[in-house]
Structure formats: C-alpha cells, structure tokens
Scaffold this active site. Sequence first.
Site, PDB file in Angstrom:
ATOM      1  N   ARG A   4      -0.125   9.140  13.487  1.00 13.66           N
ATOM      2  CA  ARG A   4       0.683   8.366  12.494  1.00 13.66           C
ATOM      3  C   ARG A   4       1.167   9.341  11.211  1.00 13.66           C
ATOM      4  NH1 ARG A   4      -4.218   5.275  12.418  1.00 13.66           N
ATOM      5  NH2 ARG A   4      -5.116   5.909  10.328  1.00 13.66           N
ATOM      6  N   ASP A   5       1.951   8.537  10.504  1.00  8.71           N
ATOM      7  CA  ASP A   5       2.159   8.944   9.041  1.00  8.71           C
ATOM      8  C   ASP A   5       2.917  10.249   9.055  1.00  8.71           C
ATOM      9  OD1 ASP A   5       0.631   6.804   8.649  1.00  8.71           O
ATOM     10  OD2 ASP A   5      -0.853   7.767   7.985  1.00  8.71           O
TER      11      ASP A   5
ATOM     12  N   PHE B 298       4.428   1.276  10.148  1.00  3.59           N
ATOM     13  CA  PHE B 298       3.329   2.035   9.294  1.00  3.59           C
ATOM     14  C   PHE B 298       4.187   2.994   8.653  1.00  3.59           C
ATOM     15  CE2 PHE B 298      -0.953   1.162  11.355  1.00  3.59           C
ATOM     16  CZ  PHE B 298      -0.841  -0.342  11.058  1.00  3.59           C
TER      17      PHE B 298
ATOM     18  N   ASN C 205       0.745  -1.379  -0.060  1.00  2.00           N
ATOM     19  CA  ASN C 205       0.045  -0.140  -0.146  1.00  2.00           C
ATOM     20  C   ASN C 205       0.978   1.142  -0.095  1.00  2.00           C
ATOM     21  OD1 ASN C 205      -0.574  -1.384   3.033  1.00  2.00           O
ATOM     22  ND2 ASN C 205      -0.934   0.890   3.231  1.00  2.00           N
ATOM     23  N   ASP C 206       0.860   2.190   0.895  1.00  2.00           N
ATOM     24  CA  ASP C 206       1.326   3.559   0.602  1.00  2.00           C
ATOM     25  C   ASP C 206       2.860   3.670   0.259  1.00  2.00           C
ATOM     26  OD1 ASP C 206      -0.946   3.623   2.200  1.00  2.00           O
ATOM     27  OD2 ASP C 206      -0.220   4.708   3.795  1.00  2.00           O
TER      28      ASP C 206
ATOM     29  N   GLU D 244      -4.931  10.950   7.049  1.00  2.00           N
ATOM     30  CA  GLU D 244      -3.862   9.969   7.131  1.00  2.00           C
ATOM     31  C   GLU D 244      -2.861  10.714   5.717  1.00  2.00           C
ATOM     32  OE1 GLU D 244      -5.318   5.671   7.787  1.00  2.00           O
ATOM     33  OE2 GLU D 244      -5.772   6.104   5.995  1.00  2.00           O
TER      34      GLU D 244
END
Length: 517
Positions: free
Chosen positions: A153-154, A82, A25-26, A208
């Site tokens: 996060r992120d 993450f 994913n990302d 996000e």
Amino acid sequence: MKSITGLDVPYRPEWHYSAERNWLNDPNGLVYSNGTYHLFYQHNPHGNDWGNMSWGHATSENLLQWEEGPVAILCDEQESIFSGSAVVDHHNTSGFGIGGVPPLVAIYTSAYSPESPLAGRQAQSLAYSTDDGDTWTKYAGNPVLDRASSDFRDPKVFWHEGDAGCYWVMVAVEALNREVVLYRSEDLKSWEYLSTFGPANATEGLWECPDLFELPLDGDASDTRWVMVVSLSPGGIAGGSGSQYFIGTFDGVTFRSETTVTEGMQPDNSRMTDYRWLDWGRDYYAAVSFSNVPDGRRLMIGWMSNWQYAGSTPSDGWRSAMSLAREVRLISRGGRPVLVQEAMDPLGQQGGQSTAPFTLDRQPLAEGVAWLPADASGDVLRIDAEFEPGAAATVGLVLRAGSEAGGAPGGASGHEDPAGLRTVLAYECISGELSLDRTQSGNVGFHETFPSVERVAVPLEDGRLRLRIFLDRCSVEVFAQDGLATITDLIFPDQPGNAVGLLAEGGGTLVSLAVVR
Ligand code: FRU
C-alpha cells in the site's frame, strides 16, 4: 477556533487543518496545481472513528488557510480508498487529459472488502480529475498494480528524469515485510518492478507511507542527495507511530542508503537514537511531500496523531488534525547531510498577527519559573526563544499552564512554581537533551500510553539554544536549532491553562523572547 457556526468546539485547532466533521488520518495526494495546494486525506465521511476510508479534500493558496471541499474519492462496497499520492500528468501520459489540459491523477491503494473478488488484497489503483481536482473518476482498468498481497500500500509517485530515461516511479510498501518496493511506468497504468529497499534501521512495526525525493545539499543543485521517508507503526522513536528517513542515492532503479545503521528484520532498540527521524514527538506520522511544487521546494505535511491512541483522543464531532506544512532542506552538519524543517508560519507574511508581539531582551534567567504577563499567554501562540544556558542545569519554557500559575502583569515577576496543569519544554544542559513533558498537560487518561516525555539530543550552537514553538488548542510543535530537531505532541488541557513561563535551574541567560499571537 474555526469561525464556522456550531463548530467552535473544545480543542478545535485554529492553525492546523482538521475536517469540519468526522475522522481524519494520513495526508494523501498532496499536489500543487495552478496556484492551489491540494490536501487530500484519509477520512471517514460517516463517523468519528477509523472506517469507510475515503479521500477527503481541502485546498489552500498559502498552505495556511484551508477550505474544505466535498469528499473526493469515496469508498464503495468493494473497496476502501487507502493512502496514496497525486500527480499533475503534464505530458498526458495517462491519456486521461482532455483538450490539452493536463489531468490530475491520484494513485491510491484499493483495500478490497469481502464483497470484492479481490477480497483481502491491497493493490494500487488510479482516479483522475479533468477539472483541477474538483471531481474524480475511478479508472475502469483498476487495479493497475496487484501483487496478490494483503499489505501492499501507500503508493507515492513522481516523474523521474535521469540517465535511465524519463518515467514515473512509484514507491510503495510491503508493510509486513518492512520493505519499500519501487516500480516504473510510462503511462501510470502499467508498472514494471525496479527494486526493493529494506528492511533497515527501525523495523519493529509496519512500514507505511513511503516517500522518495531529491534535494540539493546546502542549496547546491550540482550536489544532491535522495531522501527516503518511511513511516513506521509501532516502533517510532517516541513510542507508537513515527517517521524515519534515510539519505542516499537513486539511479532511477535502486535507492542506496548511506545512513543505514542496522539491516534486517531484527529491531535493535538500542540503536534507535542513531536512526534519523523526521520528528522526535509522538504525533507526526505518515508525513509525505507535495508534488509539482514550483522552484524545487519540498513541502511536507504529517498527521498529528499516533495509532496507539488516535481513536481515543477527546473529540466532539471531529477527530485529528494535520501538522503545519513544513519545508524540508538538506544541510551539512559535522560533515554529514541532515534534514532541517521550517514550518509555514501562520503569523508570517501570508498569515498575519493580530497583536503586537510580547518581547524580552537579553537578561539573566530567574531561578524556577518566571511567569510571563497575561498579554504573553494564550492557547494559540508562536514563541521564539533563544537561550544561552551557560552553567545552568536546565533552561526552558512552561506552556499551557493552569491559571494558578498567575502571571503578574507588567513583567516576568512571579517566581512561584506551583504544580498543576502544564506542558514543560526543558533543555537539560548536562545531557544536551531537549524534552517535552506532557504528563501534566491535562486530560492524559484517555489512553495508558498518552502521558509521556519526548526527548531529543540537541547540541548547543555557539553556546545557544534556539526554539520556535507553535502552540495550538491541542498541540505543541517545537523546532529546535532552526528545525534541526522537531518534537510534535498533542495535548488536551482540561482546565483553563494559557500561562507561559520561563524555566531555569542554576543560572542561564535569556538572549531573546518573542511571543506572538
Ligand atoms: C497509515 C495507514 C496507511 C493506510 C492508511 C489507512 O496511517 O495505516 O498505511 O493506507 O493508514 O487509513
């Protein structure tokens, strides 16, 4: 298809990066260093579904051909790795460098598992590389920033030089609060709170993967704006996951948006088209930019999927791909700054086309669908088309159409319009809307939200509509009016379907067409 033995499986993109095996994913840790672009990404090294989140790693010299390396940062019993970013620590502020060589430092979210003393929390951690990204060591003092939050996060980190001094700035989200929180640090290890941005504009889902960067307006380095990118899921413009952006100022402490339409936590769906979106399709999410790119260029990559159905897309040992890399610029339109995006072209200077382009010059559009000849068909194509709709009701293109579509060799002569397999890119002249319809694109039944029609308002310029389309085995990326609006969608044709047709209702002129592969 990727020419790796045994990996020639259906839908495997040719132009878009996918992991050789397993889930992706990302994009994470996008960074340029010593001639190499690094693409790290959310990856499950052990399976084809989301889980065991770790950072996969691929490198490229031209953003077009990617080479996959070993997994860079692995999850363990205590934490999943993450999303996050990576920087070149030129001044060795972190002290991780050896022998005068700047280290690469990754700032990622530790999502703590039940086995960890920090179970249930998400906090920011560091890993560093002293061999230019080949191997990574987790910092012993992790986490470096813990707000005792379950959804913090992120982190996206950049070096800031301004009136308030020189330091690292982190933007990260409190996802449930729809907030971007900003911090500063001298050494990447200890962080001081600066400010909070949001909630604003689209707030239906989780916030996000934020990003914050400065761009010159109309190429004027003395007139800059700051762009805050916030991905959101669900609640994106086309349904499910989407990436919005804000334009404003940043003084080293606070980002002030000049494009906020609605504030607060109450989603206002009636205003969705007033917000700014990086992409108006269903499959461009978690887009973030590279750090350390020379000449101030701002290059972004997004994940070509949508959390609504990402886990259900047809796949065979691999799942999900990245978008093409896009250069973003700020230009003025109607007195307002807007982002424009240009894809790195797989058939451009550094890529290389394999056949002579099929071209058509200015001509009236035939009523219905005029199928192009076989040498203008394909499942991996770049199409450049310019239309002058005039009095037409609709102009556009039919893509990835089934074999019954025919396509008489030698010219656009077939005018029949059989129903069946197709993906339709249509411009409705009265509404001024460009739409991408994938309801008949093939396998749409794997998830109830997949069959869809995406729409974006696109004003004609001097009466013309310019489209650049990148077709790959399971995707369509559309750049309208030189990247003023983009639509990115996955498609999964389930029968042979490579025909391309020109579409018109009620007249209109084709100014030019080039199909390249
Ligand atoms: C966005 C996201 C991030 C998170 C990662 C987990 O797609 O949900 O917020 O860090 O994916 O894989």
